[in-house]
Scaffold this motif. Structure first.
Motif, short mmCIF file in Angstrom:
data_model
loop_
_atom_site.label_atom_id
_atom_site.label_comp_id
_atom_site.label_asym_id
_atom_site.label_seq_id
_atom_site.Cartn_x
_atom_site.Cartn_y
_atom_site.Cartn_z
N GLY A 172 3.82 2.40 2.59
CA GLY A 172 4.35 1.14 3.12
C GLY A 172 5.97 1.05 2.77
O GLY A 172 6.38 1.75 1.86
N VAL A 205 2.72 -0.52 -6.00
CA VAL A 205 2.18 0.39 -4.82
C VAL A 205 0.89 0.51 -5.23
O VAL A 205 0.73 1.33 -6.37
N SER A 206 -0.17 0.24 -4.58
CA SER A 206 -1.28 0.38 -4.84
C SER A 206 -2.34 0.26 -3.49
O SER A 206 -1.85 -1.03 -2.78
N SER A 207 -3.33 0.98 -3.30
CA SER A 207 -4.20 0.76 -2.46
C SER A 207 -5.52 -0.23 -2.71
O SER A 207 -6.50 -0.53 -2.08
N GLN A 261 0.83 -1.37 0.04
CA GLN A 261 0.08 0.03 -0.02
C GLN A 261 0.65 1.22 -0.01
O GLN A 261 1.91 1.19 0.45
N PRO A 262 0.23 2.24 -0.37
CA PRO A 262 0.98 3.53 -0.47
C PRO A 262 1.55 3.86 1.04
O PRO A 262 0.83 3.65 2.01
N ARG A 296 5.18 4.97 -2.96
CA ARG A 296 4.20 5.84 -3.58
C ARG A 296 3.72 4.88 -4.83
O ARG A 296 4.53 4.21 -5.33
N PRO A 297 2.55 5.14 -5.33
CA PRO A 297 2.08 4.71 -6.42
C PRO A 297 3.08 4.68 -7.65
O PRO A 297 3.36 3.60 -8.57
N SER A 357 5.91 2.18 -8.46
CA SER A 357 5.54 0.72 -9.12
C SER A 357 6.28 0.54 -10.45
O SER A 357 6.54 1.50 -11.40
#
Length: 124
Positions: A16, A122-124, A13-14, A84-85, A88
């Motif tokens: 993390g 990186v994603s929620s 997750q962002p 952060r996303p 990725s």
């Protein structure tokens, strides 16, 4: 035969953290510069770190990522925090078996040896 094998990628997750590993075989990475690159879909491979007796980090990861080596394990780690996303990508370690990072360390053409890469999402 020189080999580099990355592992440790995954979904996070962002905000993390993840720790990537780069295990070397066929040579002793002590005394050699090791670089980390990443490549997102449709983008160029981006140099994000080179560590030897001097450490270099791209502005995009400075103060969030830290690369370190553990000689007894012949391994280099990339600790990634505050992800952060836009972090990725597929992450690669690389070396040209030089003792020091070049001044143009972020140019991928400098490196003869690459791992196969590990995916970080990186994603929620």
């Amino acid at each position: 035969q020189v080999q580099l094998v990355e592992s440790g990628g995954g979904l996070v997750q962002p905000g993390g953290s993840l720790r990537l590993s780069c295990v070397a075989s066929g040579f002793n990475l002590d005394g050699y510069a090791i670089a980390w690159f990443r490549q997102a879909p449709g983008k160029e491979r981006e140099g994000i770190s080179c560590v030897s007796n001097i450490e270099y980090y791209a502005d995009s990861v400075k103060d969030r990522f830290v690369s370190s080596r553990y000689i007894l394990e012949n391994t280099v780690y990339l600790q990634m925090n505050m992800l952060r996303p836009d972090d990725s990508a597929v992450y690669y370690c690389a070396t040209d078996r030089r003792a020091s990072c070049r001044l143009n360390w972020a140019n991928k053409i400098n490196y003869a040896y690459w791992g196969q890469g590990t995916q970080v999402t990186v994603s929620s």
